[in-house]
Design a protein around this motif. Structure first.
Motif, short mmCIF file in Angstrom:
data_model
loop_
_atom_site.label_atom_id
_atom_site.label_comp_id
_atom_site.label_asym_id
_atom_site.label_seq_id
_atom_site.Cartn_x
_atom_site.Cartn_y
_atom_site.Cartn_z
N GLY A 221 0.81 -1.21 0.00
CA GLY A 221 0.00 0.00 0.00
C GLY A 221 0.84 1.26 0.00
O GLY A 221 2.06 1.23 -0.21
N PHE A 222 0.20 2.36 0.29
CA PHE A 222 0.85 3.68 0.26
C PHE A 222 1.59 3.91 1.57
O PHE A 222 0.98 4.23 2.61
N GLU A 223 2.92 3.74 1.55
CA GLU A 223 3.70 3.70 2.78
C GLU A 223 3.80 5.04 3.50
O GLU A 223 4.22 5.09 4.67
N HIS A 224 3.42 6.13 2.84
CA HIS A 224 3.49 7.44 3.50
C HIS A 224 2.14 7.85 4.12
O HIS A 224 2.03 8.94 4.69
N GLY A 225 1.16 6.97 4.01
CA GLY A 225 -0.15 7.28 4.56
C GLY A 225 -0.18 7.22 6.08
O GLY A 225 0.55 6.44 6.70
N LEU A 226 -1.01 8.04 6.70
CA LEU A 226 -1.10 8.09 8.16
C LEU A 226 -1.51 6.75 8.74
O LEU A 226 -0.86 6.22 9.65
N PHE A 227 -2.60 6.18 8.22
CA PHE A 227 -3.09 4.93 8.79
C PHE A 227 -2.18 3.75 8.44
O PHE A 227 -2.07 2.80 9.22
N TYR A 228 -1.53 3.83 7.29
CA TYR A 228 -0.52 2.81 6.96
C TYR A 228 0.56 2.80 8.05
O TYR A 228 0.94 1.73 8.55
N GLN A 229 1.05 3.96 8.41
CA GLN A 229 2.12 4.05 9.41
C GLN A 229 1.63 3.64 10.80
O GLN A 229 2.38 3.02 11.57
N LEU A 230 0.39 3.97 11.11
CA LEU A 230 -0.17 3.56 12.41
C LEU A 230 -0.27 2.05 12.51
O LEU A 230 0.06 1.46 13.55
N VAL A 231 -0.73 1.41 11.43
CA VAL A 231 -0.84 -0.05 11.43
C VAL A 231 0.54 -0.68 11.50
O VAL A 231 0.76 -1.64 12.26
N GLU A 232 1.49 -0.16 10.73
CA GLU A 232 2.85 -0.69 10.76
C GLU A 232 3.46 -0.57 12.16
O GLU A 232 4.10 -1.51 12.64
N ALA A 233 3.25 0.56 12.81
CA ALA A 233 3.80 0.77 14.15
C ALA A 233 3.18 -0.20 15.15
O ALA A 233 3.89 -0.78 15.99
#
Length: 324
Positions: A221-233
């Motif tokens: 997915g879009f790695e700079h997205g807010l929710f992408y980063q929240l899920v990754e964290a």
């Protein structure tokens, strides 16, 4: 609101239903630790942590008996539910000892769908317009649970203990399955065997590979997205190569939707978009195989009925009768 929070309730009871089932799960897994003691990584510490949970449970009972009101009742329930964050990764400490079964599930996906849906889904929808909504749905898993639990607490207090018991018991049912069925999911299994084998439809057995390896592939997915980063964290902190089949994200969120529908259909409609995105996200971010999500959805109705039956059989009298 303050009047309701501090309204007195029955202080004569000992354990609440949710505490009882938590102590039962605690005892059963403690017994399993003793049986597997020589093979486990840190069994002594695990037993001490379980003792700490027991002590915390009874400290909260004494607090409630000293200040018997809705707020302290809520604290007791909330603590047991928050401990699910401990019990989830704990399943890995058991199933890491057994041969991994992902190769069977990846092979089944290939037979049923002619591809690996977890790979193809993210390839078809890589843009931010898909990535962010799906990751948002996945991130809202616990907020959805919190919203429904708080709604019952504030508006249907007479059912509050029941829904807490059903939720926690449902989690424990899934956790028992995860302990005995070591499936890590695509995000762990695919990097373990290599994408060249995945693309060639070769899915080898890897034995107890995850006993010493837990590399987690970054989500698509879009790695700079807010929710992408929240899920990754959140995955970096709490994810383990465990608990793929069936998907408890789909199963528990389905149970939450049943609870919301029964008490307030408008609430269910508000949560429905997040629920749909969450179910799709489990496959999109490669946390689960598609069959994990399907079985998670179907199993939710059986798990909900089983947990409800357990409550009715074990805890007959209504809980939290308000004192006149």
């Amino acid at each position: 609101m303050a009047i309701k929070l501090f309204e007195r309730v029955d202080s004569g009871r000992g354990l609440f239903a949710v505490e009882t089932i938590s102590l039962i799960y605690n005892a059963l897994t403690s017994l399993l630790i003793l049986l597997l003691f020589p093979r486990m990584d840190h069994p002594g510490m695990m037993l001490l942590e379980r003792l700490g949970i027991v002590i915390l449970t009874f400290v909260l009972i004494f607090l409630y008996q000293a200040f018997p009101c809705r707020l302290t009742a809520f604290v007791r329930m909330a603590v047991q539910m928050s401990l699910l964050a401990y019990w989830y990764p704990d399943t890995f400490e058991f199933n890491r000892l057994f041969p991994n079964l992902d190769y069977l599930f990846a092979h089944a996906e290939q037979i049923l769908f002619g591809c690996q849906p977890a790979v193809e889904f993210s390839k078809l929808c890589p843009s931010i317009w898909f990535s962010e909504p799906f990751n948002m749905g996945y991130f809202f898993y616990y907020p959805m649970i919190l919203v429904v639990v708080v709604y019952y607490f504030l508006n249907r207090f007479e059912w509050f203990e029941k829904i807490c018991f059903v939720l926690v018991t449902s989690f424990f049912i899934y956790y028992f399955v995860y302990i005995m069925l070591p499936v890590a999911g695509p995000q762990f299994y695919f990097p373990a065997i290599g994408m060249d084998k995945v693309n060639a439809c070769i899915f080898p057995a890897i034995g107890d590979y995850f006993n010493t390896n837990d590399y987690l592939i970054p989500g698509p997915g879009f790695e700079h997205g807010l929710f992408y980063q929240l899920v990754e964290a959140s995955q970096e902190v709490g994810e383990r190569p465990t608990a793929a089949f069936p998907s408890s994200h789909v199963g528990i969120s389905t149970i939450v939707m049943i609870m919301a529908w029964r008490v307030n259909k408008k609430l269910a409609y508000v949560l429905a978009p997040f629920y749909i995105l969450l179910c799709c996200a489990t496959v999109y971010i490669q946390a689960h195989y598609l069959i994990d999500a399907i079985v998670g959805f179907v199993s939710a109705f059986f798990v909900y009925q089983l947990a409800t039956l357990m409550y009715k059989r074990w805890f007959i009298s209504p809980v939290f009768k308000l004192m006149g």
